[in-house]
Design an enzyme around this catalytic site. Sequence first.
Site, PDB file in Angstrom:
ATOM      1  NE  ARG A 151      -3.420  -7.931   0.322  1.00 34.89           N
ATOM      2  CZ  ARG A 151      -3.766  -8.736  -0.680  1.00 34.89           C
ATOM      3  NH1 ARG A 151      -3.545 -10.036  -0.578  1.00 34.89           N
ATOM      4  NH2 ARG A 151      -4.327  -8.271  -1.775  1.00 34.89           N
TER       5      ARG A 151
ATOM      6  CE1 TYR B 189      -7.574  -6.146  -0.131  1.00 40.28           C
ATOM      7  CE2 TYR B 189      -6.821  -5.221   1.952  1.00 40.28           C
ATOM      8  CZ  TYR B 189      -6.587  -5.540   0.630  1.00 40.28           C
ATOM      9  OH  TYR B 189      -5.359  -5.272   0.070  1.00 40.28           O
TER      10      TYR B 189
ATOM     11  CG  HIS C 139      -8.810  -2.892   5.398  1.00 42.23           C
ATOM     12  ND1 HIS C 139      -9.240  -1.951   4.499  1.00 42.23           N
ATOM     13  CD2 HIS C 139      -7.478  -3.025   5.199  1.00 42.23           C
ATOM     14  CE1 HIS C 139      -8.213  -1.534   3.780  1.00 42.23           C
ATOM     15  NE2 HIS C 139      -7.132  -2.168   4.189  1.00 42.23           N
TER      16      HIS C 139
ATOM     17  CD  GLU D 193       2.917  -2.155  -1.954  1.00 43.96           C
ATOM     18  OE1 GLU D 193       3.202  -2.004  -3.152  1.00 43.96           O
ATOM     19  OE2 GLU D 193       3.678  -1.803  -1.035  1.00 43.96           O
TER      20      GLU D 193
ATOM     21  CG  ASP E  78      -6.253  -4.624  -3.934  1.00 44.88           C
ATOM     22  OD1 ASP E  78      -7.309  -4.644  -4.581  1.00 44.88           O
ATOM     23  OD2 ASP E  78      -5.428  -5.562  -3.948  1.00 44.88           O
TER      24      ASP E  78
END
Length: 698
Positions: free
Chosen positions: A300, A298, A344, A84, A80
């Site tokens: 988040r 995406y 993003h 993380e 991703d």
Amino acid sequence: MKLVLIEGPGKKEAIQKYLGKDYTVFATKGHIRDLPVNKLGVDVNKRFEPSYEILSDKKQVVKEMLDLYKKADEVYLATDPDREGEAISWHILTILGLDNYAKVRTSFNEISKDAILKSIQNPRSIDYNIVAAQTARRVLDRLMGYKLSPLLSRKIKGKLSAGRVQSVALKIIVEREKKINSFVPSEYWNIFGLLNKLDDSHSFKFSLETKNGKKIDLKSQQEAQSVLDFLRCNKLVVSDIKSQVVSNKPNAPYITSTLQQDAINKLKLSLKQVTSILQNLYEGVSIQGEGKVALITYIRTDSTRVSEQAQIMAKNYIIEKYGANYAPKKFNIYSSKKSAQDAHEAIRPINLNRTPENLKGKIDENFLKMYTLIFNRFIASQMSNAQYDSLQVTLTCGEYGLKSSGKALKFDGFTKVYKLDGEDAIGIDIPNLNIGETVKIEKLESEQKFTKPPVRFTEASMVKEMEDKGIGRPATYASTILTILNRQYIKKDGKMLVPTELGFQVTEYLEKYFTDLMNIKFTADMEKNLDEVEFGKLNWRNLVNDFYWDFEKKLIEAYKTSENVKLEPNKSGIKCDKCGGEMVYRESKFGKFLACSNFPVCKNTMNIAKTESDEQLGVCPKCGSSVSLKKSKKGRAFYGCDNYPNCDFVSWYLPTGKICPNCGEMLYLRELKEGKILKCHKRGCNYSEKFDDTQNGN
């Protein structure tokens, strides 16, 4: 063969379809390496060096990954596009034995053929600043959670946890409850009515606004009556008229927090449901005849930025469907908050040809509702402003100022697609007036009101509060709220989040001994510092060092004190069958039981299994209420929703409230021979992780 390594198995099918037969896509199902479960795993005397190990439930995954790697000509780390994900790619790179700066890292903001192929064609090396930021967060959370949780368990009650973000989020809810409990209502009065022109019976509304140019504050009926008497006996004169055209700009496209809030409020979904649906829309949903298709970018993100390609796509759609005047001459640009990482784009549809109308009946109803919300918000954000004719009349009566206003829609603009809350224009119902003209009162009224206490947080308003205060990041809002629910620090009263007695005690104890940790600004500044690490402006070890030694000192002082917090036992509502007193819940090393509140005069006890337990153990995946241990008529234990009969959820396994990082479904607690694990409940996901009761994450 070209090997592409991803995190979640939910998107494997879509990515494989776009890449073709020359590629093999393999999912790690989240992290494969982490700090050890049964020890601290951070050497505080060696600059906080973390000690990572392969997770016990991921050893087979690692074996399969290594076997595929041996057969591969090329490898791409497509985890991703967040901290993380970057860290997981680094762990994979280390396990595979690749060069630290090998150009194998690839990421994409959307699961579309163009985005994936473009990313594969332009791999980069691991961004070690991002990895450092994730390492700092992980080490900080481990140090706090691993060291604070045993302290709370000793001083208050067993199996408690604390953490960098969750404890401050709990404090926010507790402080709101204290304000509500201490609130004393204040009386105030409003004055309003209807006016007429002297030569016209057409009436229009007004309200009293000012006294001597300042906002009026009438605190009693006597004060209100005095104003009413004055208005009835004196002339009302038009002192100002403002007629203008006003424009309303559309809202920015969704970011994580604003979408969570709107989905909860407008679609009447729980935070857990919102998280799960968004994960599916991002990874891909099954569409008949096409297989899995990802519908949105995406999920988040804290940025309102939109790519130029997406803006052009939206402009063409708007002109074709609504006409050229609905598309602004210049693209709409929205500013993000200063704290935004801006990694993003905003959340938007991938392909505008997939309209909500075209998807109706082809995907799940809740998926469609969520997609419609995202689609309409994005299209509206790229449309022309709405325009209104606005009229505001100010009238004067001695020292008092009155106002009458109205607004009528002139050009609907973006509201053709997406209406803002409270923006309905009801029209201008005011006659032609001139400055200096006298009007008469047709109707005059006063109304007694009382100030209201602050309202409790809902899941939606708590997400907004965390964002506004800078507590956590888009990826952690939902998990933080669900964690403190699961820990029984708060509970749900309908939609409202209410702190429990345990939540009050934990907050008060932590505030007493760990003032900095519980300081909202301190926690927000820590998030900013983690961003500085990601930007390469701050060394992660220095950040941890600056925090840790003062924290350790306070920890030692807290252990030395003899203070233990005594929790009042929860009442059961059950009468003692020996003395008539009320039975309360008690706890021993053998578990919970019912005991008479008149102990030691009455020593009656009762097995809790004979009644329905009100012990909240988990979070209901259907409605978000608490889940308790129940007993069937045959004596078998199971977990059931406390919102029964409104919710009929039951399960043999405990729904923990923790969210699966792969598919967004809930993780359930399972007990195996080799120990406890958290396992995803979604069929086909197979994600699992070792259960660590002392580790709290955030």
